[in-house]
Design an enzyme around this catalytic site. Structure first.
Site, PDB file in Angstrom:
ATOM      1  N   HIS A  27       1.733 -23.829  15.315  1.00  0.00           N
ATOM      2  CA  HIS A  27       2.484 -23.108  16.339  1.00  0.00           C
ATOM      3  C   HIS A  27       2.926 -21.747  15.801  1.00  0.00           C
ATOM      4  CE1 HIS A  27       4.453 -23.091  20.208  1.00  0.00           C
ATOM      5  NE2 HIS A  27       5.573 -22.663  19.652  1.00  0.00           N
ATOM      6  N   ASP A  80      -1.242 -27.487  16.471  1.00  0.00           N
ATOM      7  CA  ASP A  80      -0.010 -27.191  17.204  1.00  0.00           C
ATOM      8  C   ASP A  80       0.496 -28.479  17.852  1.00  0.00           C
ATOM      9  OD1 ASP A  80       1.879 -26.246  19.231  1.00  0.00           O
ATOM     10  OD2 ASP A  80       0.975 -24.274  18.984  1.00  0.00           O
ATOM     11  N   SER A 115       4.731 -19.828  23.846  1.00  0.00           N
ATOM     12  CA  SER A 115       5.566 -21.003  23.569  1.00  0.00           C
ATOM     13  C   SER A 115       6.429 -21.325  24.784  1.00  0.00           C
ATOM     14  CB  SER A 115       6.390 -20.750  22.305  1.00  0.00           C
ATOM     15  OG  SER A 115       7.025 -21.919  21.869  1.00  0.00           O
TER      16      SER A 115
END
Length: 322
Positions: free
Chosen positions: A290, A260, A162
């Site tokens: 995500h 995502d 991330s």
């Protein structure tokens, strides 16, 4: 469409995670609570034959010291091991290396490598470039202390998830610009690469509906940049997708879920890396949102973990040419 309508696009094995976590949200008022939830449970232990030690290392000039976790197999090695600088996720505003320790300990054992996970300063208290400079300081420390760490300085890579993936990509660009330590690979899991995503609406049904939403993305980027994201003048070291050239960067693995929020920016970055002559391995996991590996027992999470580890294992075998 509502979040409930989008659930049909989610892998069925991941849906229970959504029920446990509840609706995603993030703002400055709730940030202390969100950070507290990211702390590891007290007394968390495992029986793996792996050593974990916290160290304070020098920051960059005029910056404070940086805390890192050093994770390595307990068994001695006859030869220097490959190494990895790990950068945790958390939208630039939360997260710690300690919360990632169980995963890092497994990695160290399975890959027979030394891992240094950096506790970089968090935004909004410390916006760009502070977090990236802390990561660079950790990499410099690894390279300069290769003998002490018993690592091979030609086989140091970087990995992140991330925002940590975005910092890892930014670090690769920064090393290229500064002539810093040569990275053997960059392993980017659903990396947060492009602040301009805040200006676009997701085009994939269900994209960005879970775990990290467009609203949360605005908060994360505003905190990191210190200004409204999406405008002119944003540094490519903060938002790597803005880099004019991606040539001469280390080989990359990029993994991302099909729903995502970062799917489009990650696909675009992978394409641009390939166009620049960089070796890229790209995996898109169907029905995954995500941070989907928060449900580690799901088949898609197991496949993702296996492929990511395999990519790192292969990259660590390679020595960079002189």
């Amino acid at each position: 469409m509502t979040e409930a309508d989008f659930r049909r696009f989610v892998d069925p094995e991941l849906r229970p995670l959504l029920d446990r976590l509840g609706p995603p949200s993030l703002d400055l008022a709730s940030l202390p609570e969100a950070r507290a939830k990211r702390q590891p449970p007290p007394g968390m232990k495992d029986t793996l034959p792996v050593l974990t030690a916290a160290r304070l290392i020098p920051g960059m000039p005029d910056d404070p010291d940086v805390r890192v976790l050093v994770v390595e197999p307990a068994a001695a090695s006859d030869t220097p091991r490959p190494a990895m600088l790990h950068i945790h996720g958390g939208g630039f505003v939360m997260g710690t290396p300690d919360a990632m320790s169980p995963m890092l300990r497994r990695w160290a054992l399975e890959l027979d490598c030394v891992i240094v996970s950096v506790e970089y300063r968090l935004a909004p208290e410390h916006p760009f470039p502070a977090p990236l400079e802390d990561c660079y300081a950790a990499l410099i420390w690894m390279a300069e202390n290769a003998a002490f760490l018993r690592i091979d300085p030609t086989r140091i890579g970087v990995a992140g998830e991330s925002a940590g993936g975005g910092l890892a990509a930014g670090l690769a660009l920064l090393c290229r610009q500064r002539g810093g330590p040569a990275l053997a690979f960059q392993n980017l899991q659903y990396p947060m690469l492009d602040d301009r995503t805040v200006l676009a609406k997701p085009t994939i049904p269900g994209g960005g509906a879970f775990l990290w939403t467009p609203e949360m993305n605005v908060v994360g980027w505003e905190c990191y940049l210190g200004i409204r994201p999406g405008g002119e003048g944003i540094s490519p070291f903060a938002a790597p997708a803005r880099a004019a050239s991606l040539e001469s960067l280390p080989p990359a693995y990029i993994g991302v879920g099909s729903i995502d929020l970062f799917l489009r920016e990650d696909l675009d970055y992978a394409t641009r890396l390939m166009q620049a002559g960089v070796s890229v391995e790209l995996e898109v996991f169907p029905g995954a949102f995500h941070a989907f590996e928060l449900e580690p027992r799901a088949g898609v999470s197991i496949r993702s973990s296996t492929r990511r580890l395999d990519a790192m294992r292969r990259a660590m075998r390679l020595h960079r040419p002189d």
